[in-house]
Design a protein around this motif. Structure first.
Motif, mmCIF file in Angstrom:
data_model
loop_
_atom_site.group_PDB
_atom_site.id
_atom_site.type_symbol
_atom_site.label_atom_id
_atom_site.label_comp_id
_atom_site.label_asym_id
_atom_site.label_seq_id
_atom_site.Cartn_x
_atom_site.Cartn_y
_atom_site.Cartn_z
ATOM 1 N N ARG A 88 15.775 23.129 68.808
ATOM 2 C CA ARG A 88 17.218 23.043 68.998
ATOM 3 C C ARG A 88 17.839 21.976 68.109
ATOM 4 O O ARG A 88 18.936 22.155 67.592
ATOM 5 N N ASN A 89 17.175 20.858 67.943
ATOM 6 C CA ASN A 89 17.721 19.750 67.168
ATOM 7 C C ASN A 89 17.289 19.768 65.708
ATOM 8 O O ASN A 89 17.554 18.820 64.981
ATOM 9 N N PHE A 90 16.624 20.820 65.274
ATOM 10 C CA PHE A 90 16.098 20.854 63.911
ATOM 11 C C PHE A 90 17.214 20.777 62.879
ATOM 12 O O PHE A 90 17.113 20.048 61.895
ATOM 13 N N TRP A 91 18.295 21.509 63.076
ATOM 14 C CA TRP A 91 19.381 21.546 62.090
ATOM 15 C C TRP A 91 20.375 20.410 62.288
ATOM 16 O O TRP A 91 21.188 20.144 61.406
ATOM 17 N N ASN A 92 20.357 19.757 63.432
ATOM 18 C CA ASN A 92 21.280 18.661 63.693
ATOM 19 C C ASN A 92 20.594 17.347 63.325
ATOM 20 O O ASN A 92 19.953 16.709 64.142
ATOM 21 N N TYR A 93 20.748 16.929 62.087
ATOM 22 C CA TYR A 93 20.041 15.750 61.590
ATOM 23 C C TYR A 93 20.672 14.441 62.051
ATOM 24 O O TYR A 93 20.140 13.367 61.780
ATOM 25 N N VAL B 217 21.071 13.495 65.196
ATOM 26 C CA VAL B 217 20.479 13.052 66.455
ATOM 27 C C VAL B 217 18.966 12.971 66.314
ATOM 28 O O VAL B 217 18.382 13.485 65.375
ATOM 29 N N ASP B 218 18.363 12.320 67.284
ATOM 30 C CA ASP B 218 16.913 12.194 67.311
ATOM 31 C C ASP B 218 16.277 13.567 67.534
ATOM 32 O O ASP B 218 16.893 14.486 68.066
ATOM 33 N N LYS B 219 15.037 13.688 67.135
ATOM 34 C CA LYS B 219 14.332 14.961 67.241
ATOM 35 C C LYS B 219 14.201 15.412 68.702
ATOM 36 O O LYS B 219 14.234 16.588 69.001
ATOM 37 N N TYR B 220 14.112 14.468 69.631
ATOM 38 C CA TYR B 220 13.948 14.786 71.040
ATOM 39 C C TYR B 220 15.210 14.510 71.857
ATOM 40 O O TYR B 220 15.146 14.267 73.051
ATOM 41 N N TYR B 221 16.387 14.568 71.242
ATOM 42 C CA TYR B 221 17.652 14.321 71.935
ATOM 43 C C TYR B 221 17.888 15.405 72.979
ATOM 44 O O TYR B 221 17.741 16.590 72.718
ATOM 45 N N ASN B 222 18.262 14.972 74.200
ATOM 46 C CA ASN B 222 18.385 15.923 75.302
ATOM 47 C C ASN B 222 19.661 15.710 76.099
ATOM 48 O O ASN B 222 19.677 15.891 77.303
ATOM 49 N N LYS B 223 20.741 15.301 75.489
ATOM 50 C CA LYS B 223 21.969 15.047 76.225
ATOM 51 C C LYS B 223 23.050 16.077 75.862
ATOM 52 O O LYS B 223 24.225 15.770 75.855
ATOM 53 N N HIS B 224 22.653 17.297 75.596
ATOM 54 C CA HIS B 224 23.614 18.350 75.265
ATOM 55 C C HIS B 224 24.366 18.787 76.509
ATOM 56 O O HIS B 224 23.823 18.776 77.615
ATOM 57 N N TRP C 11 7.592 19.454 80.460
ATOM 58 C CA TRP C 11 7.150 19.187 79.095
ATOM 59 C C TRP C 11 7.341 20.416 78.218
ATOM 60 O O TRP C 11 7.752 20.307 77.066
ATOM 61 N N GLN C 12 7.077 21.596 78.757
ATOM 62 C CA GLN C 12 7.231 22.828 77.991
ATOM 63 C C GLN C 12 8.703 23.086 77.654
ATOM 64 O O GLN C 12 9.030 23.512 76.547
ATOM 65 N N ILE C 13 9.596 22.824 78.586
ATOM 66 C CA ILE C 13 11.026 22.999 78.326
ATOM 67 C C ILE C 13 11.497 22.011 77.263
ATOM 68 O O ILE C 13 12.233 22.365 76.343
ATOM 69 N N GLU C 14 11.072 20.760 77.375
ATOM 70 C CA GLU C 14 11.530 19.758 76.428
ATOM 71 C C GLU C 14 10.869 19.884 75.058
ATOM 72 O O GLU C 14 11.375 19.343 74.089
ATOM 73 N N ALA C 15 9.758 20.583 74.977
ATOM 74 C CA ALA C 15 9.126 20.791 73.677
ATOM 75 C C ALA C 15 9.966 21.707 72.797
ATOM 76 O O ALA C 15 9.855 21.663 71.570
ATOM 77 N N THR C 16 10.816 22.527 73.417
ATOM 78 C CA THR C 16 11.695 23.383 72.630
ATOM 79 C C THR C 16 12.888 22.625 72.065
ATOM 80 O O THR C 16 13.635 23.176 71.257
ATOM 81 N N LEU C 17 13.084 21.374 72.455
ATOM 82 C CA LEU C 17 14.191 20.577 71.918
ATOM 83 C C LEU C 17 14.043 20.332 70.427
ATOM 84 O O LEU C 17 15.037 20.167 69.719
#
Length: 85
Positions: A69-74, A76-83, A60-66
């Motif tokens: 990471r995705n803040f400037w990439n509008y 994708v979803d805020k919690y997108y994790n397929k990088h 959860w702590q690792i994914e909370a930083t997503l």
């Protein structure tokens, strides 16, 4: 985990059942502490149960930083994790 848990399970499955993603990176949701710690620590049932709780917290702590990471990439979803990287 966060991206999947914010949706209804059946609807998430219908939307993503045909995904053919390659090169998705390390599966840290299930293997994070198994790769980092010794296998001797998982021999004791009490310690193994505690480490499973701890692994959920670390994931959860690792994914909370997503969100950062995705803040400037509008696109994708805020919690997108397929990088890839």
């Amino acid at each position: 985990m966060i991206e999947r848990n914010k949706h209804i399970n059946q609807l998430w499955y219908i939307k993503h059942r045909n995904d053919q993603l390659k090169h998705t990176g390390f599966d840290y949701e299930n293997n994070l502490l198994k790769k980092l710690l010794s296998s001797q620590m998982f021999g004791n049932p009490n310690t193994a149960q505690f480490l499973s709780y701890l692994q959920g917290l670390l994931v959860w702590q690792i994914e909370a930083t997503l969100v950062v990471r995705n803040f400037w990439n509008y696109t994708v979803d805020k919690y997108y994790n397929k990088h890839n990287n």
